[in-house]
Design a protein around this motif. Structure first.
Motif, short mmCIF file in Angstrom:
data_model
loop_
_atom_site.label_atom_id
_atom_site.label_comp_id
_atom_site.label_asym_id
_atom_site.label_seq_id
_atom_site.Cartn_x
_atom_site.Cartn_y
_atom_site.Cartn_z
N ASN A 47 0.82 -1.15 -0.01
CA ASN A 47 0.04 -0.27 0.10
C ASN A 47 1.08 1.36 0.02
O ASN A 47 1.58 1.73 1.15
CB ASN A 47 -0.81 -0.13 1.43
N MET A 49 1.62 5.22 0.07
CA MET A 49 0.83 6.13 0.57
C MET A 49 1.57 7.34 0.60
O MET A 49 2.84 7.36 0.43
CB MET A 49 0.16 5.91 2.10
N TYR A 56 5.63 6.68 1.06
CA TYR A 56 6.01 6.03 2.28
C TYR A 56 5.48 4.71 1.93
O TYR A 56 4.56 4.36 1.24
CB TYR A 56 5.53 6.55 3.66
N VAL A 58 4.80 0.97 4.65
CA VAL A 58 4.77 0.48 5.92
C VAL A 58 4.65 -0.80 5.88
O VAL A 58 3.78 -1.48 4.92
CB VAL A 58 3.32 1.17 6.94
N PRO A 60 2.96 -3.69 7.47
CA PRO A 60 1.99 -4.20 8.53
C PRO A 60 2.49 -5.65 9.00
O PRO A 60 1.70 -5.79 10.25
CB PRO A 60 0.47 -4.18 7.63
N MET A 101 2.72 6.30 10.50
CA MET A 101 1.96 5.00 10.87
C MET A 101 0.42 5.72 11.41
O MET A 101 -0.34 4.78 10.76
CB MET A 101 2.64 4.47 12.19
N TYR A 103 -1.23 7.78 9.93
CA TYR A 103 -2.06 8.13 8.56
C TYR A 103 -2.35 6.34 8.13
O TYR A 103 -3.38 6.09 7.77
CB TYR A 103 -1.28 9.03 7.84
N TYR A 104 -1.16 5.74 8.04
CA TYR A 104 -1.62 4.21 7.70
C TYR A 104 -2.58 3.57 8.36
O TYR A 104 -3.62 2.79 7.55
CB TYR A 104 -0.13 3.50 7.86
N LYS A 107 -5.96 4.86 7.37
CA LYS A 107 -6.13 4.66 5.88
C LYS A 107 -6.82 2.96 5.65
O LYS A 107 -7.48 2.58 4.88
CB LYS A 107 -5.35 5.22 4.89
N TRP A 108 -5.57 2.17 6.29
CA TRP A 108 -5.88 0.75 5.84
C TRP A 108 -6.03 -0.17 7.23
O TRP A 108 -6.10 -1.37 7.07
CB TRP A 108 -4.61 0.39 5.31
N VAL A 138 8.73 1.48 8.72
CA VAL A 138 8.27 2.59 8.03
C VAL A 138 9.30 2.90 7.04
O VAL A 138 10.43 3.22 7.50
CB VAL A 138 7.81 3.83 8.71
#
Length: 148
Positions: A47, A49, A56, A58, A60, A101, A103-104, A107-108, A138
């Motif tokens: 993903n 973003m 960036y 991340v 997960p 993180m 924001y991540y 969003k997800w 990240v």
């Protein structure tokens, strides 16, 4: 293999096929890294973003193969259909990674929430979010020239 692992593998394969066909599901791209042992290209869906205009990634699922590959060779490619962009991935640590993180997670979380510690959400404190970053790296992507 757990049910979650089976679902994840099927979902990743599906999203990867879509990205190769040029269809992005909420920012999905196909990440290409160079295998740290084999030296061969390796791909996985990610993903992508942007936070304040900066791209960036991340991780997960934590310390995965793509993370270890990027740490060994930070030159990566992101593919969406025929468009390929090259980047240098720079790992971001501590307080600098917290807004990314957050924001991540905002969003997800619907997609990746099962991979994060219970109770950690986008609305968690900075300290709680900073506490999970070592386990969920990240990376800031510094653009190189586009490749077609």
């Amino acid at each position: 293999m757990s049910e979650l692992d089976r679902w994840t593998k099927m979902f990743n394969a599906f999203v990867g096929r879509l990205a190769r066909a040029g269809i992005s599901v909420t920012g999905a791209r196909e990440l290409e890294t160079i295998g740290r042992k084999s030296g061969q290209p390796r791909t996985t869906p990610v993903n992508l973003m942007k936070v304040d205009g900066q791209p960036y990634l991340v991780a997960p699922r934590g310390q995965t193969d793509w993370v270890r590959n990027v740490r060994k060779n930070p030159e990566v490619k992101l593919r969406l259909g025929r468009r390929v962009e090259t980047y240098t991935a720079v790992e971001v640590h501590g307080d600098a990674a917290v807004p990314v993180m957050r924001y991540y997670l905002k969003k997800w979380f619907w997609e990746v929430g099962a991979f994060f510690p219970e109770g950690v959400r986008a609305k968690s404190t900075d300290a709680e979010i900073a506490g999970i970053i070592p386990a969920h790296p990240v990376f800031k992507l510094q653009p190189s020239s586009p490749v077609e």
